[in-house]
Design a protein around this motif. Structure first.
Motif, PDB file in Angstrom:
ATOM      1  N   ARG A 126     -24.911 -11.758 -11.582  1.00  0.00           N
ATOM      2  CA  ARG A 126     -23.452 -11.722 -11.633  1.00  0.00           C
ATOM      3  C   ARG A 126     -22.910 -12.790 -12.574  1.00  0.00           C
ATOM      4  NH1 ARG A 126     -18.918 -12.686  -6.901  1.00  0.00           N
ATOM      5  NH2 ARG A 126     -17.186 -12.361  -8.297  1.00  0.00           N
ATOM      6  N   TYR A 127     -23.518 -13.960 -12.568  1.00  0.00           N
ATOM      7  CA  TYR A 127     -23.009 -15.071 -13.360  1.00  0.00           C
ATOM      8  C   TYR A 127     -23.686 -15.206 -14.717  1.00  0.00           C
ATOM      9  CZ  TYR A 127     -20.699 -16.056  -9.041  1.00  0.00           C
ATOM     10  OH  TYR A 127     -19.919 -15.936  -7.924  1.00  0.00           O
ATOM     11  N   SER A 128     -24.491 -14.230 -15.089  1.00  0.00           N
ATOM     12  CA  SER A 128     -25.118 -14.264 -16.407  1.00  0.00           C
ATOM     13  C   SER A 128     -24.461 -13.261 -17.351  1.00  0.00           C
ATOM     14  CB  SER A 128     -26.615 -13.988 -16.284  1.00  0.00           C
ATOM     15  OG  SER A 128     -26.852 -12.703 -15.753  1.00  0.00           O
ATOM     16  N   LYS A 129     -23.261 -12.862 -17.033  1.00  0.00           N
ATOM     17  CA  LYS A 129     -22.513 -11.948 -17.894  1.00  0.00           C
ATOM     18  C   LYS A 129     -22.148 -12.670 -19.190  1.00  0.00           C
ATOM     19  CE  LYS A 129     -22.148  -8.850 -14.610  1.00  0.00           C
ATOM     20  NZ  LYS A 129     -23.011  -7.770 -14.488  1.00  0.00           N
ATOM     21  N   PRO A 130     -21.959 -11.932 -20.289  1.00  0.00           N
ATOM     22  CA  PRO A 130     -21.688 -12.557 -21.584  1.00  0.00           C
ATOM     23  C   PRO A 130     -20.481 -13.497 -21.603  1.00  0.00           C
ATOM     24  CG  PRO A 130     -22.114 -10.212 -21.858  1.00  0.00           C
ATOM     25  CD  PRO A 130     -22.054 -10.488 -20.380  1.00  0.00           C
ATOM     26  N   LYS A 131     -19.426 -13.137 -20.906  1.00  0.00           N
ATOM     27  CA  LYS A 131     -18.216 -13.969 -20.934  1.00  0.00           C
ATOM     28  C   LYS A 131     -18.292 -15.170 -19.993  1.00  0.00           C
ATOM     29  CE  LYS A 131     -15.214 -10.179 -22.270  1.00  0.00           C
ATOM     30  NZ  LYS A 131     -14.129  -9.296 -21.879  1.00  0.00           N
ATOM     31  N   ALA A 132     -19.214 -15.168 -19.066  1.00  0.00           N
ATOM     32  CA  ALA A 132     -19.288 -16.248 -18.074  1.00  0.00           C
ATOM     33  C   ALA A 132     -19.483 -17.611 -18.732  1.00  0.00           C
ATOM     34  CB  ALA A 132     -20.403 -15.979 -17.071  1.00  0.00           C
ATOM     35  N   SER A 133     -20.436 -17.717 -19.638  1.00  0.00           N
ATOM     36  CA  SER A 133     -20.699 -19.016 -20.254  1.00  0.00           C
ATOM     37  C   SER A 133     -19.534 -19.466 -21.127  1.00  0.00           C
ATOM     38  CB  SER A 133     -21.997 -18.992 -21.060  1.00  0.00           C
ATOM     39  OG  SER A 133     -21.932 -18.014 -22.072  1.00  0.00           O
TER      40      SER A 133
ATOM     41  N   ASN B  54     -11.543 -11.598 -15.349  1.00  0.00           N
ATOM     42  CA  ASN B  54     -12.664 -11.353 -14.446  1.00  0.00           C
ATOM     43  C   ASN B  54     -13.971 -11.438 -15.249  1.00  0.00           C
ATOM     44  OD1 ASN B  54     -14.200 -10.742 -12.230  1.00  0.00           O
ATOM     45  ND2 ASN B  54     -13.630  -8.597 -12.156  1.00  0.00           N
ATOM     46  N   PRO B  55     -14.402 -12.638 -15.603  1.00  0.00           N
ATOM     47  CA  PRO B  55     -15.575 -12.763 -16.467  1.00  0.00           C
ATOM     48  C   PRO B  55     -16.897 -12.431 -15.793  1.00  0.00           C
ATOM     49  CG  PRO B  55     -14.829 -14.922 -15.779  1.00  0.00           C
ATOM     50  CD  PRO B  55     -13.825 -13.938 -15.261  1.00  0.00           C
TER      51      PRO B  55
END
Length: 86
Positions: free
Chosen positions: A4-11, A83-84
């Motif tokens: 869930r937290y390794s999405k492209p926009k998360a970082s 919603n990243p």
């Protein structure tokens, strides 16, 4: 959990929030905890710590004040990335 937290926009979003904390000379964890605590719909904030130092940092967030300017900057990021981590 991790996917869930390794999405492209998360970082990207995390880095932007981290930059705000640096800009206002705040600890990133404390700023994050305080922001959550300030939300009217939040009744409690669950903190996590694996060391006594982390626990102290988290607990000390109660003494942090977030300026209107800082909250505005957080809001601008939320508008751009609503919603990243879906």
């Amino acid at each position: 959990y991790y996917t869930r937290y390794s999405k492209p926009k998360a970082s990207i979003v995390i880095e932007k929030y981290f930059d705000i904390a640096k800009q206002f000379a705040l600890d990133f964890a404390q700023m994050s905890i305080k922001f959550c605590e300030m939300q009217k719909f939040v009744t409690s904030v669950i903190i996590g710590a694996t060391t006594l130092e982390q626990l102290k940092t988290n607990v000390d967030s109660v003494d942090i004040n977030l300026s209107k300017e800082l909250i505005k900057k957080i809001g601008e990021i939320q508008k751009k990335y609503p919603n990243p981590c879906p």
